[in-house]
Scaffold this motif. Structure first.
Motif, PDB file in Angstrom:
ATOM      1  N   PRO A 108      -6.600   7.466  -9.103  1.00  0.00           N
ATOM      2  CA  PRO A 108      -6.917   7.192 -10.507  1.00  0.00           C
ATOM      3  C   PRO A 108      -6.532   5.754 -10.861  1.00  0.00           C
ATOM      4  CG  PRO A 108      -5.448   9.100 -10.286  1.00  0.00           C
ATOM      5  CD  PRO A 108      -5.546   8.471  -8.954  1.00  0.00           C
ATOM      6  N   ILE A 109      -7.468   5.019 -11.435  1.00  0.00           N
ATOM      7  CA  ILE A 109      -7.237   3.612 -11.770  1.00  0.00           C
ATOM      8  C   ILE A 109      -7.248   3.457 -13.287  1.00  0.00           C
ATOM      9  CG2 ILE A 109      -8.254   1.291 -11.684  1.00  0.00           C
ATOM     10  CD1 ILE A 109      -9.139   1.907  -8.844  1.00  0.00           C
ATOM     11  N   TRP A 110      -6.216   2.830 -13.817  1.00  0.00           N
ATOM     12  CA  TRP A 110      -6.123   2.517 -15.248  1.00  0.00           C
ATOM     13  C   TRP A 110      -6.078   0.998 -15.389  1.00  0.00           C
ATOM     14  CZ3 TRP A 110      -6.239   6.416 -18.836  1.00  0.00           C
ATOM     15  CH2 TRP A 110      -6.047   7.717 -18.352  1.00  0.00           C
ATOM     16  N   ILE A 111      -7.055   0.448 -16.102  1.00  0.00           N
ATOM     17  CA  ILE A 111      -7.052  -1.001 -16.352  1.00  0.00           C
ATOM     18  C   ILE A 111      -6.135  -1.222 -17.552  1.00  0.00           C
ATOM     19  CG2 ILE A 111      -8.444  -3.036 -16.852  1.00  0.00           C
ATOM     20  CD1 ILE A 111     -10.804  -1.562 -15.609  1.00  0.00           C
ATOM     21  N   ARG A 162     -18.131   3.411 -12.616  1.00  0.00           N
ATOM     22  CA  ARG A 162     -17.017   3.381 -11.661  1.00  0.00           C
ATOM     23  C   ARG A 162     -16.093   4.565 -11.963  1.00  0.00           C
ATOM     24  NH1 ARG A 162     -19.274  -1.372 -12.750  1.00  0.00           N
ATOM     25  NH2 ARG A 162     -19.261  -2.996 -11.149  1.00  0.00           N
ATOM     26  N   PRO A 163     -16.425   5.751 -11.421  1.00  0.00           N
ATOM     27  CA  PRO A 163     -15.727   6.976 -11.828  1.00  0.00           C
ATOM     28  C   PRO A 163     -14.232   6.977 -11.544  1.00  0.00           C
ATOM     29  CG  PRO A 163     -17.758   7.477 -10.653  1.00  0.00           C
ATOM     30  CD  PRO A 163     -17.532   6.022 -10.500  1.00  0.00           C
ATOM     31  N   ALA A 164     -13.762   6.138 -10.622  1.00  0.00           N
ATOM     32  CA  ALA A 164     -12.326   6.099 -10.350  1.00  0.00           C
ATOM     33  C   ALA A 164     -11.538   5.568 -11.542  1.00  0.00           C
ATOM     34  CB  ALA A 164     -12.041   5.243  -9.116  1.00  0.00           C
ATOM     35  N   VAL A 165     -12.219   4.809 -12.411  1.00  0.00           N
ATOM     36  CA  VAL A 165     -11.532   4.187 -13.551  1.00  0.00           C
ATOM     37  C   VAL A 165     -11.394   5.200 -14.684  1.00  0.00           C
ATOM     38  CG1 VAL A 165     -11.592   2.332 -15.255  1.00  0.00           C
ATOM     39  CG2 VAL A 165     -12.392   1.916 -12.915  1.00  0.00           C
ATOM     40  N   ARG A 205       0.833  -1.219   0.000  1.00  0.00           N
ATOM     41  CA  ARG A 205       0.000   0.000   0.000  1.00  0.00           C
ATOM     42  C   ARG A 205       0.858   1.256   0.000  1.00  0.00           C
ATOM     43  NH1 ARG A 205      -5.196   1.917   1.350  1.00  0.00           N
ATOM     44  NH2 ARG A 205      -6.033  -0.200   1.360  1.00  0.00           N
ATOM     45  N   ALA A 206       1.997   1.234   0.680  1.00  0.00           N
ATOM     46  CA  ALA A 206       2.875   2.409   0.716  1.00  0.00           C
ATOM     47  C   ALA A 206       3.371   2.764  -0.679  1.00  0.00           C
ATOM     48  CB  ALA A 206       4.049   2.157   1.652  1.00  0.00           C
ATOM     49  N   ALA A 207       3.582   1.756  -1.530  1.00  0.00           N
ATOM     50  CA  ALA A 207       4.021   2.017  -2.905  1.00  0.00           C
ATOM     51  C   ALA A 207       2.897   2.653  -3.714  1.00  0.00           C
ATOM     52  CB  ALA A 207       4.489   0.719  -3.554  1.00  0.00           C
ATOM     53  N   VAL A 208       1.664   2.143  -3.525  1.00  0.00           N
ATOM     54  CA  VAL A 208       0.521   2.717  -4.248  1.00  0.00           C
ATOM     55  C   VAL A 208       0.354   4.191  -3.886  1.00  0.00           C
ATOM     56  CG1 VAL A 208      -1.958   2.555  -4.657  1.00  0.00           C
ATOM     57  CG2 VAL A 208      -0.621   0.471  -4.351  1.00  0.00           C
ATOM     58  N   LYS A 209       0.516   4.518  -2.616  1.00  0.00           N
ATOM     59  CA  LYS A 209       0.331   5.894  -2.166  1.00  0.00           C
ATOM     60  C   LYS A 209       1.357   6.839  -2.779  1.00  0.00           C
ATOM     61  CE  LYS A 209      -2.133   5.185   2.177  1.00  0.00           C
ATOM     62  NZ  LYS A 209      -2.154   5.470   3.635  1.00  0.00           N
ATOM     63  N   LYS A 210       2.536   6.338  -3.103  1.00  0.00           N
ATOM     64  CA  LYS A 210       3.569   7.184  -3.722  1.00  0.00           C
ATOM     65  C   LYS A 210       3.381   7.305  -5.232  1.00  0.00           C
ATOM     66  CE  LYS A 210       6.330   8.268  -0.243  1.00  0.00           C
ATOM     67  NZ  LYS A 210       6.678   9.659   0.122  1.00  0.00           N
ATOM     68  N   ALA A 211       2.592   6.404  -5.809  1.00  0.00           N
ATOM     69  CA  ALA A 211       2.379   6.431  -7.259  1.00  0.00           C
ATOM     70  C   ALA A 211       1.389   7.533  -7.619  1.00  0.00           C
ATOM     71  CB  ALA A 211       1.850   5.074  -7.730  1.00  0.00           C
ATOM     72  N   ASP A 212       1.339   7.879  -8.913  1.00  0.00           N
ATOM     73  CA  ASP A 212       0.375   8.855  -9.409  1.00  0.00           C
ATOM     74  C   ASP A 212      -0.953   8.200  -9.779  1.00  0.00           C
ATOM     75  OD1 ASP A 212       2.177  11.207  -9.428  1.00  0.00           O
ATOM     76  OD2 ASP A 212       3.264  10.028 -10.924  1.00  0.00           O
ATOM     77  N   GLY A 213      -0.947   6.887  -9.910  1.00  0.00           N
ATOM     78  CA  GLY A 213      -2.150   6.150 -10.256  1.00  0.00           C
ATOM     79  C   GLY A 213      -1.896   4.672 -10.084  1.00  0.00           C
TER      80      GLY A 213
END
Length: 770
Positions: free
Chosen positions: A704-707, A735-738, A665-673
């Protein structure tokens, strides 16, 4: 009493994170058919405002003991109640009366929440919406007007659009990201720009489940330009009792036949010389009749315009005693004038100008209506002395007799002239504009001034919220013609939509799994009309350039590709082996909207699991070092945490994606998406893939989520597979986050991917007709 409505948007951000009714599997544990409100982006500690006048019914100040955490409930007329959940702090008390816009709390993430946001709920006494308990109803219809949703103006063209390409709400629909094909006939279609509002026609027996019948404004399709006003009738010169001004106007902003003309839809700037930098007299309103006084000089025509046809201030040097050869001095009844300091405008036509301040004084002539004058002295016996131009006096006495001299005005005798500012014509989105007569006030976050009344028209500049503009005509489609004072214009903001795109998930395709992209693949991309393209960093520069030129509006994902081959690759080695290829791709895509996915499926053995790292926690340290090195090398880059292989653990070969993701989770938080991979088959249908997605969204709600990879990875008829992909894409709109999806894969020589390949199967052609 007017019907209940939301008057104020509740947070500083205008982004929807989750809709009413979403994720039914997740909310079944609470006895609900789905999400019981609308989640709205709200930064931690930011102000939350009441959407409408009401009274505080309840304040739950305990951060625990309720799924909403700290929350406020407000009652409104007609049995409505709004709920504001997950607050950091409540700032109101029970029983307090609130106005629309009152700050009632600060945003937080108390209760059943992982990240700060606002949960907005709505109830209606006695409501029974779709089996929802506790009188819960959907807040979205009340929020949509605040997002600029409004019916477009005609004329319209009728046709059919795939429902997968629309976000539907009642009798309105919004075209999703990437635009939509309007079917005019089996052999004829037209592309509707993304975001365009359409009118939905009631279904009839011709309708199929995949299509909806709609009305689209002609101007949205580029099929028609706004019609100019009709020419005035022959001999339509202004009445002799109406004051006129002479000047020069651009021929492009009027329609003329012979000596008669009419101002077109953006109005006309009247100038004192036939050049763009000459003195600006004022703005003449749309539809005003004109008299042409002679031949053109360059782009300009000499014109005569009625004084009453101007919008806003008119800047003319006022007549004074210093120019007696062009002005008369006389007296006029004060109540016939509209004074502003030492300027005055005659309010009526045919007003007597007299020799002295008395009703029986000699008449010097008749003043034309709305003539501009300068106050020449102090008022006396209900009369005001003025200077007025010779041209604005009818039947002037010959010779002009002496006029009683007025008592000079006290103080400064300077006459200030009106301020007229240079302005730019264009079109503003009607749903983002509050119109009151010829004044328009920009709402929301501001608007781009467009050259044409279309969503995809170029922007002439950005107009900030609360700016006042001049409305010059009636709406065309979704847009209103305006003039904007040049000081209000700032550089365009190309990524700012005119309204939030509720069906914003971009649809795209993963380019070849091999280094080369062949002609057949380029043809498939052309048929697809992708909004998003995923590349591997090893793809050739010429192929990337060819795709970029063919799809200039597309967004891009570039995966930093490295074959681990069972090796324990260090962060430094990964960066050293991939950075040059990524730089090369970014060089070709300069100026494009690009995201960089750093690595791929790190929870499987082929990509480093078990050799370079043993679990998600160890991967976190590895990936954060890679991220730091990439950010040092590419400080403007935007980086995605890589998509994981979905599903449960397989001994020694793969770790469960949820377990791995939570540990990193710490890595996700540092990412831009956040990158996500999703797959389905006939055995495990797409609903399961969407359930995986919903679980990830619930854990990282505001990210922001990119599939970056998705597919039906089993054997299936191409037409059925294409329909599944369209249905999957449509589900993403809820799913607005996508932000988008790239389906896997355009082409591949590896036989393991044979069932997923698009090229040669017609999938792109079917999906491209959305």
């Amino acid at each position: 009493m007017s019907p209940f409505r939301f008057e104020v948007w509740p947070s500083a951000q205008r982004q929807i994170l989750q809709y009413f009714g979403a994720s039914p599997e997740r909310y079944a544990q609470f006895g609900l058919p789905g999400h019981d409100g609308v989640d709205i982006e709200a930064a931690d500690g930011s102000q939350i405002r009441c959407v409408a006048p009401g009274r505080v019914r309840r304040v739950h100040a305990n951060p625990t003991g309720h799924n909403y955490g700290i929350h406020v409930r407000v009652t409104h007329p007609d049995g409505y109640q709004t709920i504001y959940g997950h607050l950091q702090q409540a700032l109101v008390r029970e029983g307090q009366l609130l106005d629309a816009g009152t700050v009632l709390g600060l945003a937080g993430s108390t209760g059943n929440s992982f990240t700060p946001h606002l949960h907005l709920g709505l109830k209606k006494a006695g409501a029974r919406q779709g089996g929802w308990p506790q009188h819960l109803i959907d807040p979205m219809p009340f929020l949509l007007p605040l997002l600029g949703w409004r019916e477009p103006d005609g004329p319209f063209v009728e046709g059919w659009v795939r429902t997968s390409a629309l976000f539907l709400s009642g009798n309105l629909a919004q075209v999703s990201a990437g635009g939509a094909q309007l079917r005019l006939s089996p052999a004829q279609s037209a592309l509707i720009p993304a975001g365009t509002f359409l009118l939905v026609i009631s279904p009839d027996t011709r309708q199929t489940p995949d299509f909806v019948r709609v009305l689209v404004p002609y101007v949205a399709l580029g099929l028609a330009t706004p019609a100019p006003p009709a020419l005035p009738p022959a001999g339509g010169a202004p009445a002799p009792t109406v004051a006129t001004l002479q000047g020069w106007g651009r021929s492009a902003h009027l329609v003329a036949t012979g000596a008669q003309g009419v101002v077109s839809h953006h109005g006309l700037n009247l100038r004192d010389a036939p050049t763009a930098d000459s003195h600006l007299i004022g703005l003449v309103r749309r539809g005003s009749p004109l008299t042409l006084l002679g031949p053109a000089q360059g782009d300009y025509l000499p014109l005569q315009v009625r004084r009453t046809d101007f919008v806003g201030p008119v800047r003319l040097p006022l007549p004074t005693e210093a120019a007696p050869q062009r002005a008369y001095l006389g007296w006029v009844r004060s109540h016939y004038l509209e004074r502003s300091g030492r300027q005055a405008v005659v309010r009526y036509a045919g007003i007597d100008l007299r020799q002295a301040p008395a009703d029986d004084a000699r008449r010097l002539g008749l003043l034309k209506g709305f003539a501009t004058a300068a106050v020449a002295g102090q008022e006396q016996a209900g009369y005001t002395p003025i200077f007025v131009r010779h041209d604005d006096v009818l039947h002037a006495a010959r010779p002009m007799p002496p006029v009683q001299e007025p008592v000079p005005l006290r103080g400064d005798s300077h006459v200030a002239l009106a301020t007229v500012v240079e302005n730019t014509p264009g079109w503003l989105f009607a749903g983002g504009l509050h119109v009151d007569g010829t004044d328009g006030v920009v709402r929301g976050g501001g608007l781009n001034l467009r050259t044409l009344p279309r969503r995809d028209a170029p922007s002439r500049g950005f107009v900030a919220a609360q700016s006042v503009v001049t409305v010059t005509g009636s709406a065309q489609g979704e847009y209103v013609p305006v003039r904007v004072d040049d000081p209000l214009l700032t550089p365009p903001r190309p990524e700012l939509p005119d309204t939030p795109l509720l069906g914003r998930a971009l649809l795209g395709l993963h380019a070849s799994a091999d280094p080369d992209i062949g002609d057949a693949e380029h043809e498939a991309f052309a048929a697809l009309r992708p909004g998003l393209i995923k590349l591997l960093s090893f793809h050739g520069e010429d192929d990337i350039r060819r795709l970029a030129q063919a799809h200039p509006a597309a967004h891009w994902i570039v995966r930093a590709f490295l074959d681990f081959g069972g090796r324990a690759i260090s962060p430094r080695q990964f960066v050293d082996d991939t950075i040059d290829d990524v730089r090369r791709a970014l060089g070709v895509l300069q100026g494009k909207n690009v995201w960089i996915e750093l690595h791929n499926e790190p929870n499987v053995a082929e990509e480093g699991f078990g050799t370079a790292w043993q679990d998600g926690a160890a991967f976190t340290g590895w990936w954060l070092e890679v991220l730091d090195r990439y950010r040092d090398a590419l400080p403007a880059g935007r980086f995605l945490y890589p998509g994981l292989s979905p599903g449960s653990s397989v001994g020694g070969r793969k770790q469960d994606h949820v377990e791995f993701l939570e540990a990193s989770r710490a890595a996700v938080k540092k990412a831009d998406g956040l990158g996500v991979h999703l797959y389905w088959s006939d055995v495990a249908p797409s609903d399961r893939a969407l359930a995986v997605l919903d679980d990830i969204i619930s854990r990282f709600r505001t990210y922001p989520i990119w599939i970056t990879e998705a597919s039906h990875n089993g054997p299936l008829n191409a037409a059925l597979k294409a329909r599944q992909y369209l249905a999957f894409w449509k589900a993403l709109h809820q799913r607005p986050a996508v932000r988008g999806v790239t389906f896997f894969v355009a082409s591949a020589s590896n036989p393991a991917y044979a069932d997923e390949v698009w090229v040669g199967r017609g999938i792109a052609e079917i999906v491209g007709k959305r």
